[in-house]
Design a protein around this motif. Structure first.
Motif, mmCIF file in Angstrom:
data_model
loop_
_atom_site.group_PDB
_atom_site.id
_atom_site.type_symbol
_atom_site.label_atom_id
_atom_site.label_comp_id
_atom_site.label_asym_id
_atom_site.label_seq_id
_atom_site.Cartn_x
_atom_site.Cartn_y
_atom_site.Cartn_z
ATOM 1 N N ASP A 133 -3.657 -3.587 -9.246
ATOM 2 C CA ASP A 133 -3.358 -2.278 -8.676
ATOM 3 C C ASP A 133 -4.653 -1.480 -8.573
ATOM 4 O O ASP A 133 -5.412 -1.388 -9.550
ATOM 5 C CB ASP A 133 -2.358 -1.517 -9.555
ATOM 6 N N ALA A 134 -4.883 -0.900 -7.397
ATOM 7 C CA ALA A 134 -6.056 -0.062 -7.171
ATOM 8 C C ALA A 134 -5.583 1.351 -6.873
ATOM 9 O O ALA A 134 -4.927 1.600 -5.858
ATOM 10 C CB ALA A 134 -6.888 -0.601 -6.011
ATOM 11 N N PHE A 135 -5.901 2.283 -7.761
ATOM 12 C CA PHE A 135 -5.546 3.685 -7.570
ATOM 13 C C PHE A 135 -6.763 4.410 -6.982
ATOM 14 O O PHE A 135 -7.878 4.256 -7.467
ATOM 15 C CB PHE A 135 -5.126 4.320 -8.895
ATOM 16 N N ASN A 180 -5.372 10.010 -0.045
ATOM 17 C CA ASN A 180 -5.370 9.071 -1.167
ATOM 18 C C ASN A 180 -4.642 7.795 -0.755
ATOM 19 O O ASN A 180 -3.673 7.832 0.011
ATOM 20 C CB ASN A 180 -4.677 9.673 -2.396
ATOM 21 N N ALA A 181 -5.131 6.675 -1.257
ATOM 22 C CA ALA A 181 -4.509 5.376 -0.976
ATOM 23 C C ALA A 181 -4.454 4.573 -2.267
ATOM 24 O O ALA A 181 -5.488 4.364 -2.916
ATOM 25 C CB ALA A 181 -5.290 4.618 0.092
ATOM 26 N N ASP A 182 -3.256 4.170 -2.642
ATOM 27 C CA ASP A 182 -3.056 3.248 -3.755
ATOM 28 C C ASP A 182 -2.592 1.916 -3.183
ATOM 29 O O ASP A 182 -1.736 1.882 -2.296
ATOM 30 C CB ASP A 182 -2.008 3.787 -4.736
ATOM 31 N N MET A 183 -3.153 0.826 -3.681
ATOM 32 C CA MET A 183 -2.826 -0.492 -3.133
ATOM 33 C C MET A 183 -2.580 -1.485 -4.251
ATOM 34 O O MET A 183 -3.218 -1.406 -5.311
ATOM 35 C CB MET A 183 -3.960 -0.997 -2.235
ATOM 36 N N SER A 184 -1.670 -2.417 -3.985
ATOM 37 C CA SER A 184 -1.353 -3.473 -4.943
ATOM 38 C C SER A 184 -1.397 -4.818 -4.236
ATOM 39 O O SER A 184 -0.884 -4.961 -3.125
ATOM 40 C CB SER A 184 0.039 -3.263 -5.561
ATOM 41 N N ILE A 185 -2.003 -5.783 -4.881
ATOM 42 C CA ILE A 185 -2.017 -7.172 -4.408
ATOM 43 C C ILE A 185 -1.400 -8.029 -5.490
ATOM 44 O O ILE A 185 -1.809 -7.966 -6.663
ATOM 45 C CB ILE A 185 -3.441 -7.651 -4.083
ATOM 46 N N MET A 186 -0.409 -8.851 -5.107
ATOM 47 C CA MET A 186 0.317 -9.674 -6.064
ATOM 48 C C MET A 186 0.277 -11.133 -5.627
ATOM 49 O O MET A 186 0.405 -11.443 -4.443
ATOM 50 C CB MET A 186 1.766 -9.200 -6.187
ATOM 51 N N LYS A 187 0.129 -12.015 -6.595
ATOM 52 C CA LYS A 187 0.145 -13.462 -6.355
ATOM 53 C C LYS A 187 1.221 -14.074 -7.233
ATOM 54 O O LYS A 187 1.183 -13.968 -8.468
ATOM 55 C CB LYS A 187 -1.229 -14.050 -6.690
ATOM 56 N N ASN A 188 2.224 -14.684 -6.591
ATOM 57 C CA ASN A 188 3.331 -15.305 -7.308
ATOM 58 C C ASN A 188 3.183 -16.815 -7.273
ATOM 59 O O ASN A 188 2.977 -17.402 -6.201
ATOM 60 C CB ASN A 188 4.668 -14.909 -6.682
ATOM 61 N N ARG A 241 -11.966 5.590 -8.302
ATOM 62 C CA ARG A 241 -11.137 4.395 -8.156
ATOM 63 C C ARG A 241 -10.862 3.796 -9.535
ATOM 64 O O ARG A 241 -11.754 3.663 -10.363
ATOM 65 C CB ARG A 241 -11.850 3.362 -7.288
ATOM 66 N N GLN A 242 -9.613 3.434 -9.766
ATOM 67 C CA GLN A 242 -9.231 2.799 -11.019
ATOM 68 C C GLN A 242 -8.504 1.503 -10.704
ATOM 69 O O GLN A 242 -7.607 1.468 -9.854
ATOM 70 C CB GLN A 242 -8.328 3.713 -11.851
ATOM 71 N N LEU A 243 -8.877 0.443 -11.370
ATOM 72 C CA LEU A 243 -8.273 -0.876 -11.166
ATOM 73 C C LEU A 243 -7.483 -1.265 -12.409
ATOM 74 O O LEU A 243 -7.932 -1.057 -13.542
ATOM 75 C CB LEU A 243 -9.347 -1.924 -10.883
ATOM 76 N N PRO A 290 0.819 -1.215 0.000
ATOM 77 C CA PRO A 290 0.000 0.000 0.000
ATOM 78 C C PRO A 290 0.858 1.273 0.000
ATOM 79 O O PRO A 290 2.010 1.266 0.431
ATOM 80 C CB PRO A 290 -0.765 -0.121 1.316
ATOM 81 N N VAL A 291 0.254 2.364 -0.473
ATOM 82 C CA VAL A 291 0.837 3.701 -0.381
ATOM 83 C C VAL A 291 -0.267 4.644 0.109
ATOM 84 O O VAL A 291 -1.302 4.778 -0.549
ATOM 85 C CB VAL A 291 1.383 4.202 -1.734
ATOM 86 N N PHE A 292 -0.061 5.259 1.268
ATOM 87 C CA PHE A 292 -1.046 6.174 1.847
ATOM 88 C C PHE A 292 -0.487 7.595 1.845
ATOM 89 O O PHE A 292 0.677 7.813 2.170
ATOM 90 C CB PHE A 292 -1.387 5.780 3.291
ATOM 91 N N ALA A 293 -1.333 8.546 1.513
ATOM 92 C CA ALA A 293 -0.953 9.967 1.580
ATOM 93 C C ALA A 293 -2.079 10.730 2.266
ATOM 94 O O ALA A 293 -3.238 10.692 1.818
ATOM 95 C CB ALA A 293 -0.697 10.524 0.188
#
Length: 417
Positions: free
Chosen positions: A368-370, A346-354, A407-409, A264-267
């Motif tokens: 990615d969720a902007f 604002n909060a941008d978040m990323s979820i990754m599955k490897n 919100r943009q995905l 996550p990135v929070f501002a």
């Protein structure tokens, strides 16, 4: 043979207006009778803008992977630009009170009054009833300009008769910035890294309008600096799957629950500054002077209500309570940019599955969720304490008439081999 060697400045009439078109050899003339000529000017000697900056920081390691840093950061700009307008001041702007030295026609000090006279001497369409009296009260703001009835060496011994504004590009502004900055850092260990930054900052500068008469009256908070600003970001390898704390299994279970990452990135930031005003400024001061009421910006009760173009940030309290009109020829004591607008989040978040195949191939699915919380960030409101409070700007980064930054995905698939 200078292109200005044969130029005679146009003569203003008693109302302080140029009745003819000014034509300057070698320059682009005005094309409409009575139209003011646009003039640009600069100092004979330009001074380079300078910025003196200093800082001091203390770092402390709390654990082998956790540290904190506290810093002071400051700077001072000299011979810099005005706030928001590229350092374009107007030496021929109207004064509230014009000294007698700038009135070469009657040598009487003038001051602004909507009920005052409109011209200096009888003639050229000026009647006795329109003449400025012994008190010097005038409603004609042209007469309150330096170079309309005042003079310069280039104008000879009489008035300059300059009624147009002058775009003066002189580097005579200053800026100040001071900040306390705190940073907390956790290095990547056990699948987790965190970084948090906070700044408490104060930036001061001055606007250009009325700066040639009273620079102190237009000093205020920098319109682009928020008082508090926090940013936090990190990466977390979720502790599930093979060789992890929970569900430590291989096979199909590991393919399902293992290899997940969250970033996550929070501002969060406090609001931008804006100026308070009132509606009847024209009854007290000319248009170039700061339109500020008396009172305290802290007395304004703020809070977002409504939605979209009907959103309001405060209910206008009016005059007579916490705020009052300062009176004729007076600038109010509520300083420029002393009120604070809506906060920013604002909060941008990323979820990754490897997913790893045969220890050589890795497939990664990422979302990615902007603006993940679909939060609306509004701009500053109209600042009038009588009719303001409505928000006409935002959501950031676009205006209400454009995109609204919802919100943009974004979905991506990577394959490494």
């Amino acid at each position: 043979s200078s292109p200005l060697s044969n130029f005679t400045p146009p003569v203003a009439n008693a109302q302080g207006q140029i009745p003819i078109t000014a034509s300057i050899p070698g320059a682009i003339p005005a094309t409409t009778i009575g139209q003011s000529v646009s003039v640009k000017a600069r100092p004979f000697t330009e001074r380079l803008p300078t910025l003196d900056a200093w800082n001091a920081a203390v770092q402390r390691s709390l654990t082998p992977t956790l540290s904190v840093e506290v810093a002071y950061v400051g700077n001072k700009g000299s011979h810099t630009l005005s706030d928001g307008d590229g350092n374009n001041t107007n030496p021929n702007e109207a004064a509230i009170v014009l000294p007698a030295s700038f009135n070469k026609v009657t040598n009487v000090a003038l001051h602004y009054d909507p009920a005052g006279g409109t011209c200096l001497v009888v003639g050229a369409g000026c009647t006795a009833a329109q003449v400025v009296g012994a008190s010097g009260a005038t409603s004609n703001t042209t007469l309150l300009q330096r170079y309309t009835n005042g003079n310069l060496p280039a104008c000879g011994t009489g008035p300059c008769n300059w009624t147009q504004g002058i775009s003066y590009y002189g580097d005579d502004q200053d800026t100040h910035y001071n900040a306390l900055q705190i940073k907390v850092t956790k290095a990547f260990t056990k699948g987790l890294s965190i970084n948090g930054n906070y700044a408490y900052q104060v930036g001061r500068d001055n606007a250009s309008s009325f700066a040639t008469w009273n620079k102190q009256a237009v000093i205020g908070n920098d319109q682009a600096i928020r008082r508090s600003a926090f940013t936090g970001y990190g990466l977390w390898d979720l502790p599930f799957g093979k060789n992890q704390m929970f569900l430590n299994q291989g096979g199909l279970m590991n393919y399902i629950v293992g290899g997940w990452e969250f970033s996550p990135v929070f501002a969060w930031q406090s609001g931008l500054p804006f100026s308070l005003s009132y509606d009847e400024c024209a009854a007290s001061i000319p248009g170039d002077a700061p339109c500020q009421p008396n009172g305290s910006a802290g007395a304004l009760h703020t809070g977002l209500t409504g939605f979209g173009t009907s959103a309001k940030y405060f209910k206008a309290p009016g005059l007579g309570g916490a705020f009052s009109a300062p009176g004729l020829d007076t600038i109010g004591n509520v300083n420029r940019n002393s009120a604070w607008g809506p906060r920013f989040f604002n909060a941008d978040m990323s979820i990754m599955k490897n997913v790893t195949f045969h220890e050589r191939y890795v497939a990664q699915f990422r979302m990615d969720a902007f603006n993940a919380f679909n939060h609306i960030n509004y701009g500053n409101p109209a600042g009038s304490v009588e009719s303001g409070g409505g928000i006409g700007g935002g959501p950031f980064p676009a205006g209400l008439a454009g995109t609204t930054n919802p919100r943009q995905l974004q979905f991506t698939l990577h394959f490494q081999f």
